[in-house]
Design an enzyme around this catalytic site. Structure first.
Site, PDB file in Angstrom:
ATOM      1  N   TYR A  82       1.514  31.782 -32.237  1.00 52.98           N
ATOM      2  CA  TYR A  82       1.244  31.914 -33.726  1.00 52.98           C
ATOM      3  C   TYR A  82      -0.521  32.491 -34.050  1.00 52.98           C
ATOM      4  O   TYR A  82      -0.066  32.825 -35.672  1.00 52.98           O
ATOM      5  CB  TYR A  82       0.994  29.834 -34.399  1.00 52.98           C
ATOM      6  CG  TYR A  82       1.296  29.561 -35.375  1.00 52.98           C
ATOM      7  CD1 TYR A  82       1.747  29.896 -36.322  1.00 52.98           C
ATOM      8  CD2 TYR A  82      -0.243  30.026 -35.655  1.00 52.98           C
ATOM      9  CE1 TYR A  82       1.860  29.596 -37.360  1.00 52.98           C
ATOM     10  CE2 TYR A  82      -0.891  29.739 -37.056  1.00 52.98           C
ATOM     11  CZ  TYR A  82       0.732  28.855 -37.871  1.00 52.98           C
ATOM     12  OH  TYR A  82       0.144  28.685 -39.670  1.00 52.98           O
ATOM     13  N   ASP A 229     -17.860  11.334 -14.205  1.00 54.95           N
ATOM     14  CA  ASP A 229     -18.442  11.686 -15.367  1.00 54.95           C
ATOM     15  C   ASP A 229     -19.403  10.134 -15.469  1.00 54.95           C
ATOM     16  O   ASP A 229     -20.702  11.353 -15.567  1.00 54.95           O
ATOM     17  CB  ASP A 229     -17.385  11.791 -16.846  1.00 54.95           C
ATOM     18  CG  ASP A 229     -16.236  12.001 -16.857  1.00 54.95           C
ATOM     19  OD1 ASP A 229     -16.456  13.376 -15.754  1.00 54.95           O
ATOM     20  OD2 ASP A 229     -15.305  11.755 -17.807  1.00 54.95           O
TER      21      ASP A 229
END
Ligand code: XMP
Length: 512
Positions: A82, A229
């Protein structure tokens, strides 16, 4: 300051993947929604811009677009799918829907590349790329030339080297495109002049400095989940403020075999204060009789906040709350300027309730792979850094139906056997996540001439890039056979083992 590349997101499913690939080339990159004003983008002084793919057609009314001024700055631009069509249209070319049997292309497509393009110069002249488009450029803007073709698409890649504008109709960011990463790397190095200055070593030093400046002589509290994390955040903050960091690990009794001990052992080498709260009984009590998956999650979430808040209160006054928020969480929560997909909160909105002076999120700009790399840089052991994702509610979503101590123990044993056999069979790193599930199915079996009526364990193993979609892992039969043999022999109460061969979608990775 690192050199910066900006990916403008037109809603494509691979936009995050583009950003990750750029970072893998050691170039710092941010993903911004297409609605970001051009001045804001230019103020960041990017060395290059990438227009992502997207689900729209450029000729539709209200199709996502950008200020064409971005294409007139002398900043290199790479349009993907796109993004390529938009660039062509904004510069006066034409984009059309492809006819049924002409240029519509989906999936693996043979492509010929021109060596005249800096994107393809060092690559084989032919290769397979991943196409996914229903539109294509039928007339190119002035100054543009074709630099790749496929059987059906005469403009598979286009370029205007004078203006440093490039467009590819295919997706170099997906792994099905052969040499796709090299094409992105060539755009960054050859066209944008990227130096590749984004390294974890630099990041680590800078983050430590910034945490010290922010915290001063204050105290920091971190909720450790046992996942990668929060572990990496803890190691980083430990390096910055040492003893003034307190980590609270709530053991809800829903971890895998030996996991809490592994986590505790890992933190014993740090100076920080490590508090392990053994809250197994509290959680089991609250979960008694509960069978509905969402109810289980809610109970675990709110009990977690309760236990954590009590412990934090008892640990004394703290100035900052640290969280292991990572970049995909920031993007998904809309904080990067995008749409809100889900509101992210690591510890259930704790800051508002406890009243900290501030929040520290030192991993906020990192992708998962980078968090692991940073963990290794900080010397965290592989058992922590290489850990698979594990759901917050833990084994509660892997025991179907009511949770009891007995069921949890059965599951822990079966799961440990599966993990051992995956390691022993050398297949552990070929699956991105694998685990056992205790189903609520009981079936007839026969053991030593005796009829049995016992539980069924399901094995789940998936291969995935981002856990949004996943395929079941093609585990060798020998590993499955040995896992099954051991589970029914070593875990009393299990007489049947099945392997889950469903992809996501339509199934999810977890069972609840
Ligand atoms: P699903 O089951 O949604 O899982 O296909 C996708 C990935 O997310 C993990 N997962 C969770 N992680 N809290 C988490 O932190 C949760 O409640 C949760 N539920 C699923 C899952 O393990 C897989 O990696």
């Amino acid at each position: 300051m690192n050199q910066l590349v900006i990916v403008i997101d037109f809603g494509g499913q691979y936009s995050q993947l583009i950003a990750r690939k750029i970072r893998e080339c050691h170039v710092y990159c941010e993903l911004l929604p297409w609605t970001t004003p051009a001045e804001q983008i230019l103020a960041k002084k990017p060395i290059g811009i990438v227009f992502s793919g997207g689900p729209s057609s450029v000729y539709e009314e209200n199709a996502p677009t950008v200020d064409p001024a971005l294409l007139r700055q002398g900043i290199p631009v790479l349009g993907i799918c796109y993004g390529c069509q938009l660039m062509v249209q904004l510069l006066g070319g034409r984009v059309m829907p492809a006819g049924q049997d002409s240029a519509r292309e989906f999936g693996r497509t043979k492509t010929r590349y021109s060596p005249d393009s800096p994107l393809f110069r060092d690559l084989p002249a032919e290769g397979v790329c991943w196409m996914s488009h229903g539109d294509y450029a039928t007339a190119l803007p002035e100054g543009f030339a074709v630099c790749a073709v496929t059987e059906h698409c005469p403009n598979a890649a286009v370029q205007d080297p004078q203006r440093k504008l490039y467009g590819v109709q295919f997706h170099p960011e997906v792994r099905h495109t052969e040499h796709g990463k090299e094409m992105i790397a060539a755009f960054l190095k050859e066209v944008c002049g990227a130096a590749g200055d984004w390294t974890m070593q630099d990041y680590c030093q800078r983050a430590v400095r910034e945490i010290r400046e922010k915290v001063g002589d204050g105290k920091v509290l971190l909720a450790l989940s046992g996942g990668v994390d929060s572990a990496v955040a803890a190691a980083l903050i430990d390096r910055a403020v040492g003893k003034r960091l307190t980590c609270v690990y709530v053991d809800h009794g829903l971890m895998r075999k030996g996991e809490s001990e592994e986590i505790e052992a890992c933190y014993s080498v740090y100076q920080l204060r490590f508090i392990r709260v053994n809250a197994q009984e509290r959680f089991l009590e609250k979960l008694k009789g509960v069978t509905e998956p969402e109810k289980k999650r809610q109970i675990i979430g709110s009990e977690f906040i309760r236990v954590f808040s009590e412990t934090a209160g008892a640990a004394g006054a703290m100035d900052y709350l640290a969280q292991g928020t990572i970049y995909p969480d920031v993007i998904e929560s809309g904080a990067a300027g995008g749409h809100t997909i889900k509101s992210h909160h690591n510890v259930g909105g704790l800051p508002k309730e406890i009243g900290f002076r501030g929040i520290i999120e030192p991993l906020r700009v990192l992708f998962k792979d980078e968090v692991r790399a940073l963990g290794r840089e900080l010397g965290l052991p592989e058992v922590i850094v290489g850990r698979q994702p594990f759901p917050g509610p833990g084994l509660a979503v892997r025991v179907i139906g009511e949770i009891t101590q007995e069921k949890l123990d059965l599951l822990r044993e079966a799961d440990a056997i599966f993990r051992e056999e995956m390691q022993r069979g050398g297949f552990a790193s070929s699956a991105d996540q694998y685990f056992a599930v205790l189903t609520n199915v009981e079936t007839v079996g026969v053991m030593g001439d005796q009829r049995t009526y016992q539980r069924t364990v399901a094995l789940r193993a998936v291969c995935t890039e981002d856990f949004m979609t996943a395929d079941f892992a093609r585990i060798p039969y020998e590993i499955l056979a040995e896992t099954s043999r051991r589970i029914v022999n070593e875990v009393p109460g299990i007489n049947r083992v099945v392997y889950d061969i469903t992809s996501k979608p339509p199934a999810t990775v977890e069972y609840e």
